[in-house]
Design an enzyme around this catalytic site. Structure first.
Site, PDB file in Angstrom:
ATOM      1  N   SER A  17       0.826  -1.210   0.000  1.00 16.47           N
ATOM      2  CA  SER A  17       0.000   0.000   0.000  1.00 16.47           C
ATOM      3  C   SER A  17       0.859   1.257   0.000  1.00 16.47           C
ATOM      4  O   SER A  17       0.475   2.288   0.544  1.00 16.47           O
ATOM      5  CB  SER A  17      -0.902  -0.005   1.239  1.00 16.47           C
ATOM      6  OG  SER A  17      -0.093  -0.012   2.410  1.00 16.47           O
ATOM      7  N   GLY A  18       2.066   1.156  -0.613  1.00 16.77           N
ATOM      8  CA  GLY A  18       2.893   2.350  -0.771  1.00 16.77           C
ATOM      9  C   GLY A  18       2.549   3.036  -2.086  1.00 16.77           C
ATOM     10  O   GLY A  18       1.523   2.744  -2.720  1.00 16.77           O
ATOM     11  N   ALA A  20       3.719   2.718  -5.024  1.00 14.49           N
ATOM     12  CA  ALA A  20       3.628   1.851  -6.204  1.00 14.49           C
ATOM     13  C   ALA A  20       2.285   1.113  -6.231  1.00 14.49           C
ATOM     14  O   ALA A  20       1.557   1.161  -7.228  1.00 14.49           O
ATOM     15  CB  ALA A  20       4.787   0.860  -6.196  1.00 14.49           C
ATOM     16  N   THR A  47       6.963   5.006   1.539  1.00 14.77           N
ATOM     17  CA  THR A  47       6.348   6.162   0.860  1.00 14.77           C
ATOM     18  C   THR A  47       5.952   7.248   1.864  1.00 14.77           C
ATOM     19  O   THR A  47       6.202   8.437   1.640  1.00 14.77           O
ATOM     20  CB  THR A  47       5.113   5.692   0.055  1.00 14.77           C
ATOM     21  OG1 THR A  47       5.550   4.724  -0.908  1.00 14.77           O
ATOM     22  CG2 THR A  47       4.422   6.852  -0.638  1.00 14.77           C
ATOM     23  N   GLU A 118      18.121  18.631  -5.096  1.00 15.80           N
ATOM     24  CA  GLU A 118      18.809  17.593  -4.306  1.00 15.80           C
ATOM     25  C   GLU A 118      20.052  17.139  -5.062  1.00 15.80           C
ATOM     26  O   GLU A 118      20.250  17.504  -6.234  1.00 15.80           O
ATOM     27  CB  GLU A 118      17.870  16.407  -4.050  1.00 15.80           C
ATOM     28  CG  GLU A 118      16.756  16.745  -3.071  1.00 15.80           C
ATOM     29  CD  GLU A 118      15.780  15.614  -2.828  1.00 15.80           C
ATOM     30  OE1 GLU A 118      15.280  15.505  -1.717  1.00 15.80           O
ATOM     31  OE2 GLU A 118      15.505  14.841  -3.761  1.00 15.80           O
ATOM     32  N   HIS A 348      19.386   2.886   3.043  1.00 20.16           N
ATOM     33  CA  HIS A 348      18.220   3.695   2.675  1.00 20.16           C
ATOM     34  C   HIS A 348      17.409   3.119   1.526  1.00 20.16           C
ATOM     35  O   HIS A 348      16.185   3.176   1.540  1.00 20.16           O
ATOM     36  CB  HIS A 348      18.735   5.085   2.292  1.00 20.16           C
ATOM     37  CG  HIS A 348      17.686   6.075   1.946  1.00 20.16           C
ATOM     38  ND1 HIS A 348      16.703   6.463   2.824  1.00 20.16           N
ATOM     39  CD2 HIS A 348      17.455   6.784   0.801  1.00 20.16           C
ATOM     40  CE1 HIS A 348      15.927   7.370   2.248  1.00 20.16           C
ATOM     41  NE2 HIS A 348      16.347   7.561   1.013  1.00 20.16           N
ATOM     42  N   GLU A 372      10.042  -0.073  -5.314  1.00 20.29           N
ATOM     43  CA  GLU A 372      11.374  -0.452  -4.825  1.00 20.29           C
ATOM     44  C   GLU A 372      11.635  -1.956  -4.951  1.00 20.29           C
ATOM     45  O   GLU A 372      12.786  -2.389  -4.983  1.00 20.29           O
ATOM     46  CB  GLU A 372      11.534   0.028  -3.373  1.00 20.29           C
ATOM     47  CG  GLU A 372      12.985   0.170  -2.982  1.00 20.29           C
ATOM     48  CD  GLU A 372      13.191   0.893  -1.664  1.00 20.29           C
ATOM     49  OE1 GLU A 372      12.364   1.752  -1.305  1.00 20.29           O
ATOM     50  OE2 GLU A 372      14.203   0.600  -1.003  1.00 20.29           O
ATOM     51  N   SER A 388      12.892   7.758  -7.063  1.00 21.93           N
ATOM     52  CA  SER A 388      12.237   6.475  -6.794  1.00 21.93           C
ATOM     53  C   SER A 388      10.723   6.616  -6.678  1.00 21.93           C
ATOM     54  O   SER A 388       9.982   5.758  -7.145  1.00 21.93           O
ATOM     55  CB  SER A 388      12.802   5.823  -5.543  1.00 21.93           C
ATOM     56  OG  SER A 388      12.629   6.664  -4.462  1.00 21.93           O
TER      57      SER A 388
END
Ligand code: FAD
Ligand code: SIN
Length: 542
Positions: A17-18, A20, A47, A118, A348, A372, A388
């Site tokens: 449930s992230g 993606a 996420t 970044e 990470h 991921e 990502s």
């Protein structure tokens, strides 16, 4: 008798449930019957914890070509070009998708999306919701999914293993049929069946003792896909984020790279801005370089951490750009407008994963891997910051399109035996799991970290083999539990990391070994062939 005959049928099963998993669910037609499984509550995913943002080319002075170039450079040229292009070109559509769902991003004075910067990015191109972008995305997408009647949510359900036609000895090409999952609350194993299954289980950085990742990141998707017969690639490339807070009360707390993007300096105890000695891009060099430089200085000086310093910016600026960090650090006794922040690198991001094509499909028909968990080829030897989440959205939408095109209303779900645990016992002592868990993560941190040697990797492999045997024995004899499922997966993924690392006889991106400090000329990915950990080196962009 098997313990359960709870069997569920869907059109699409999504594990995760992230960003993606939810993107896939929300991009599928509303007449599809969809299951989403999550190990915990729905926002308990990497996420949710993302701070920096989502990279996308939106500024007139920026270009797709420059985003592609930056990604290739950060990835040490080991990125698959087509995947980079597909992802970068999907930036606008991803932003449109997020805005349509209702995600509120930070706006600038002209009411346009504010873009931050970044490491590795030559332009400002990161959209963000102050310094809590993941929270804004995750809560919005979860709310959307929960409001749709066709999406059935199974919280605290832990997928154990995939069911394939091969396992059922069915004829024809190998295809995914569903999976078994443990209902943590009732301790029963359910069968989920569907013509399409997607693994969106996140990464595996809980393999390391110190990590920015939430507890769910135990590599379940990668391990399940590999056991089912999928290839897995580039597992040696584990990203260490340069700046996690060093504090006894907040061990996996990230300090966003956007802070360096907005001008923060890295300093040694004597105040020196040491990154200038390592790379002309200083604090904004790609992550592998910054993390290695910090690791080098920590070891050289025998110190526990370095310092991140944003005190030269105004109080208003800091509070406006980093409200969450300001507040959280204040609670921990650090006023970042006046004091420097103690930081260390921590594991990470998993750059490798389950090999997929441009539609997110794995080697098995009907089985997809997104986010991921997957290896699309985008990140190469080192992921560039904020690429990502973008990958989650682009490939989540691609999978939705493909599933729709492959949907066959006449698909017949074969009959599948229920999970059988009649031959196993309740575990007598769970301390075995705890002991092995700690040992594994310590081994990975000490022997398979930022700087590697062949000897350390071989030591790690030896330890991992022993742990694997013990865990597999335990798995065969006792009833499954969440901890046992996770540990079994984590030890498998750790072995993948070490096997891939041993095969890469060069230092590139995130894989740095003292035994092979140079880069070799040929650009190859490391591919783990299913079942036996045999490794094949394959040219990229083939
Ligand atoms: P996740 O969001 O991790 O979701 C995984 C889901 O799978 C969870 O719901 C979990 O419960 C479920 N799951 C796993 N295994 C099982 C199982 N066996 N059974 C059932 N469910 C299972 N990236 C960026 O681009 N920008 C950023 O600013 C950024 N900041 C970050 C900050 C932090 C602290 C972290 C940890 C990562 C950050 N990243 C960032 C990386 C990025 O957040 C992740 O790569 C991305 O969110 C992964 O999304 P995902 O959907 O693949 O997995
Ligand atoms: C961060 O905010 O520093 C994390 C960004 C990322 O991992 O992409």
């Amino acid at each position: 008798m098997p313990n359960s005959n709870s069997s569920h049928q869907f059109d699409v099963i999504i594990v995760g449930s992230g960003g993606a998993g939810l993107t896939l669910a929300l991009s599928l037609p509303k007449h599809f019957k969809i299951a989403i499984l999550a190990k915990s509550h729905l926002t308990d995913a990497s996420t949710y914890y993302a701070q920096g943002g989502v990279a996308a080319v939106l500024d007139k002075t920026d270009s797709l070509e420059q985003h592609i170039d930056d990604t290739m450079i950060a990835g040490s040229h080991l990125c698959e070009f087509n995947a980079v292009r597909q992802t970068v070109e999907g930036g606008q559509a991803s932003v449109d998708f997020l805005l349509k769902q209702g995600v509120q991003f930070t706006l600038d004075d002209q009411e346009q999306l504010h873009l931050t910067r970044e490491g590795g990015h030559s332009h400002r191109r990161i959209i963000h919701a102050a310094d809590a972008t993941g929270k804004a995305i995750s809560t919005t997408l979860v709310e959307r999914a929960e409001s749709q009647n066709n999406i059935h949510i199974f919280k605290h359900f832990i997928a154990i293993d995939l069911i394939t036609s091969e396992k059922l000895h069915l004829e024809g090409p190998k295809r995914a049929i569903g999976l078994y999952a443990l209902d943590e609350k009732t301790e029963k194993v359910h069968t989920f069946l569907a013509p399409f299954t997607a693994l969106a289980c996140g990464g595996a950085m809980k393999a390391y003792l110190y990590t920015s990742n939430p507890d769910i990141a135990t590599g379940d998707g990668i391990a399940m896909a590999y056991r089912a017969g999928c290839r897995v690639a580039n597992m040696e490339f584990n990203q260490f984020h340069p700046t996690c807070l060093y504090h006894p009360l907040a061990r996996s707390f990230l300090i966003t790279e956007a802070m360096r993007g907005e001008g923060a300096y890295l300093r040694l105890p004597d105040g020196e801005r040491f990154m200038l000695r390592f790379d002309e891009r200083a604090e904004l060099a790609p992550r592998d370089i910054v993390a290695r430089a910090i690791d080098y200085e920590i070891k050289r000086l025998g110190i526990r951490h370095v310092w991140l310093d944003i005190t030269h910016k105004s109080e208003d600026f800091i509070q406006e750009h980093f409200p969450t960090l300001y507040q959280r650090l204040l609670e921990l006794g650090i006023d970042i407008t006046k004091e420097m922040i103690p930081v260390v690198p921590a594991a990470h991001y998993t750059c490798g994963g389950v090999m997929v094509d441009q539609h997110s499909q794995t080697d098995i028909q009907g089985l997809y891997a997104i986010g991921e968990t997957s290896y699309t080829g985008l990140h190469g030897a080192n992921r560039m910051a904020s690429n990502s989440l973008l990958e989650c959205f682009v490939y989540g939408m691609a999978a939705a399109k493909h599933i729709q095109s492959q949907f066959d209303a006449d698909y017949h779900i074969p009959s599948v035996p229920a999970w059988d645990d009649t031959q196993v016992n309740h575990p007598d002592e769970d301390v075995v799991i705890l002991q092995n868990w700690d040992e594994l993560r310590q081994t990975m941190w000490n022997y398979v970290g930022i700087v590697r040697t062949t000897k350390r990797l071989e030591r790690a492999l030896h330890r991992i083999e022993m742990l694997k045997n013990e865990i597999n024995e335990y798995y065969q004899d006792y009833k499954v539990s969440k901890n046992l499922i996770e540990l079994r997966n984590l030890v498998m993924v750790s072995e993948m990391i070490v096997q891939c690392a041993l095969q890469r006889k060069e230092s590139r991106g995130l894989h740095f070994t003292l035994d092979y400090p140079e880069q070799v000329s040929e650009l190859k990915r490391t591919v783990l062939m299913p079942h036996n950990f045999s490794v094949q080196k394959e040219p990229i962009n083939a």
